[in-house]
Structure formats: C-alpha cells, structure tokens
Design a protein around this motif. Structure first.
Motif, PDB file in Angstrom:
ATOM      1  N   CYS A  42       0.681  -1.272  -0.021  1.00  0.00           N
ATOM      2  CA  CYS A  42      -0.039  -0.138   0.021  1.00  0.00           C
ATOM      3  C   CYS A  42       0.958   1.094  -0.028  1.00  0.00           C
ATOM      4  O   CYS A  42       0.639   2.166  -0.755  1.00  0.00           O
ATOM      5  N   PHE A  45       2.718   1.517  -3.411  1.00  0.00           N
ATOM      6  CA  PHE A  45       1.631   2.080  -4.327  1.00  0.00           C
ATOM      7  C   PHE A  45       1.254   3.611  -4.139  1.00  0.00           C
ATOM      8  O   PHE A  45       1.384   4.425  -5.057  1.00  0.00           O
ATOM      9  N   ALA A  46       1.097   3.977  -3.043  1.00  0.00           N
ATOM     10  CA  ALA A  46       0.723   5.572  -2.530  1.00  0.00           C
ATOM     11  C   ALA A  46       1.880   6.286  -2.934  1.00  0.00           C
ATOM     12  O   ALA A  46       1.862   7.410  -3.655  1.00  0.00           O
ATOM     13  N   GLU A  48       4.240   5.611  -5.484  1.00  0.00           N
ATOM     14  CA  GLU A  48       4.466   5.472  -6.976  1.00  0.00           C
ATOM     15  C   GLU A  48       2.926   6.721  -7.458  1.00  0.00           C
ATOM     16  O   GLU A  48       3.585   7.291  -8.213  1.00  0.00           O
ATOM     17  N   LYS A  49       1.829   6.632  -6.763  1.00  0.00           N
ATOM     18  CA  LYS A  49       0.958   7.343  -7.604  1.00  0.00           C
ATOM     19  C   LYS A  49       1.256   8.857  -7.165  1.00  0.00           C
ATOM     20  O   LYS A  49       0.939   9.532  -8.053  1.00  0.00           O
ATOM     21  N   GLY A  50       1.754   9.399  -5.836  1.00  0.00           N
ATOM     22  CA  GLY A  50       2.066  10.366  -5.467  1.00  0.00           C
ATOM     23  C   GLY A  50       3.334  11.096  -6.525  1.00  0.00           C
ATOM     24  O   GLY A  50       3.181  12.029  -7.014  1.00  0.00           O
ATOM     25  N   ASN A  52       3.933   9.931  -9.597  1.00  0.00           N
ATOM     26  CA  ASN A  52       3.190  10.243 -11.085  1.00  0.00           C
ATOM     27  C   ASN A  52       2.602  11.328 -10.975  1.00  0.00           C
ATOM     28  O   ASN A  52       2.764  12.282 -11.873  1.00  0.00           O
ATOM     29  N   LYS A  53       1.853  11.652 -10.000  1.00  0.00           N
ATOM     30  CA  LYS A  53       0.902  12.992  -9.961  1.00  0.00           C
ATOM     31  C   LYS A  53       1.810  14.054  -9.854  1.00  0.00           C
ATOM     32  O   LYS A  53       1.415  15.172 -10.613  1.00  0.00           O
ATOM     33  N   GLU A  56       3.111  14.539 -13.500  1.00  0.00           N
ATOM     34  CA  GLU A  56       2.094  15.171 -14.280  1.00  0.00           C
ATOM     35  C   GLU A  56       2.193  16.526 -14.033  1.00  0.00           C
ATOM     36  O   GLU A  56       1.994  17.406 -15.124  1.00  0.00           O
TER      37      GLU A  56
END
Length: 97
Positions: A42, A45-46, A48-50, A52-53, A56
């Motif tokens: 978890c 994942f968090a 990696e998501k952060g 990527n955001k 972007e």
C-alpha cells in the motif's frame, strides 16, 4: 558463531525457528507477515501514485511556461499544437499574463 555470517545458514535458522513454533504461533506469524507485506504494498503504491501525480503536474507547468514564452511570437493554434495544451487553456494563460 561462524555460521551466523553465512546468508544460507541464516535462512536455515529462520526456517528452523518457524518450524519450532506450534501451529497457532505459525499461523499468527504468517498473518503478521502478510499484514506487513500488505502495508508495504500500500505504501509503495501510494508513493508511486504521488510521484506520478507530481510528474504530471510538473509536465503541465512546463507546458504552461513554454506557452507563455511563445505567446508574443506565435498564434494560439500553433502554441496549442506544439505544447499539447488546449486553445482554451492558452487563452486563459494569455489573459492572465
């Protein structure tokens, strides 16, 4: 003591310690281990998501900066084509610039 430095023996000792536990202790150990792996997954994942955001957002900011620099030398349609921004976004930038 000499065997403690060897990774394969460390692994064997860990397995032996696990097998020495009774069934209930083994089950509790496995549940704890699974919970730790789930938590790590978890968090990974968090992160990696952060990340990527953030990438972007950085890319969008770069597009906006490029568009601002081109406003005085190119038409809005060309800027939109070259930056990937929409004409509406570029119009907004030109009004706030």
């Amino acid at each position: 003591e000499v065997l403690k430095d060897e990774e394969i023996f460390q692994e064997a000792f860990s397995v032996a310690e696990f097998l020495a536990l009774d069934k209930d202790e083994q089950f509790a150990y496995q549940q704890d281990l699974k919970a730790r792996w789930d938590n790590k997954a978890c968090l990974d994942f968090a992160k990696e998501k952060g990340f990527n955001k953030g990438m972007e957002k950085g890319e969008k900011n770069k597009q906006i900066e490029i568009a601002k620099n081109l406003l005085d030398i190119l038409d809005i349609e060309t800027i939109a084509l070259k930056t990937g921004l929409s004409i509406g976004e570029i119009n907004k930038i030109s009004l706030t610039d």
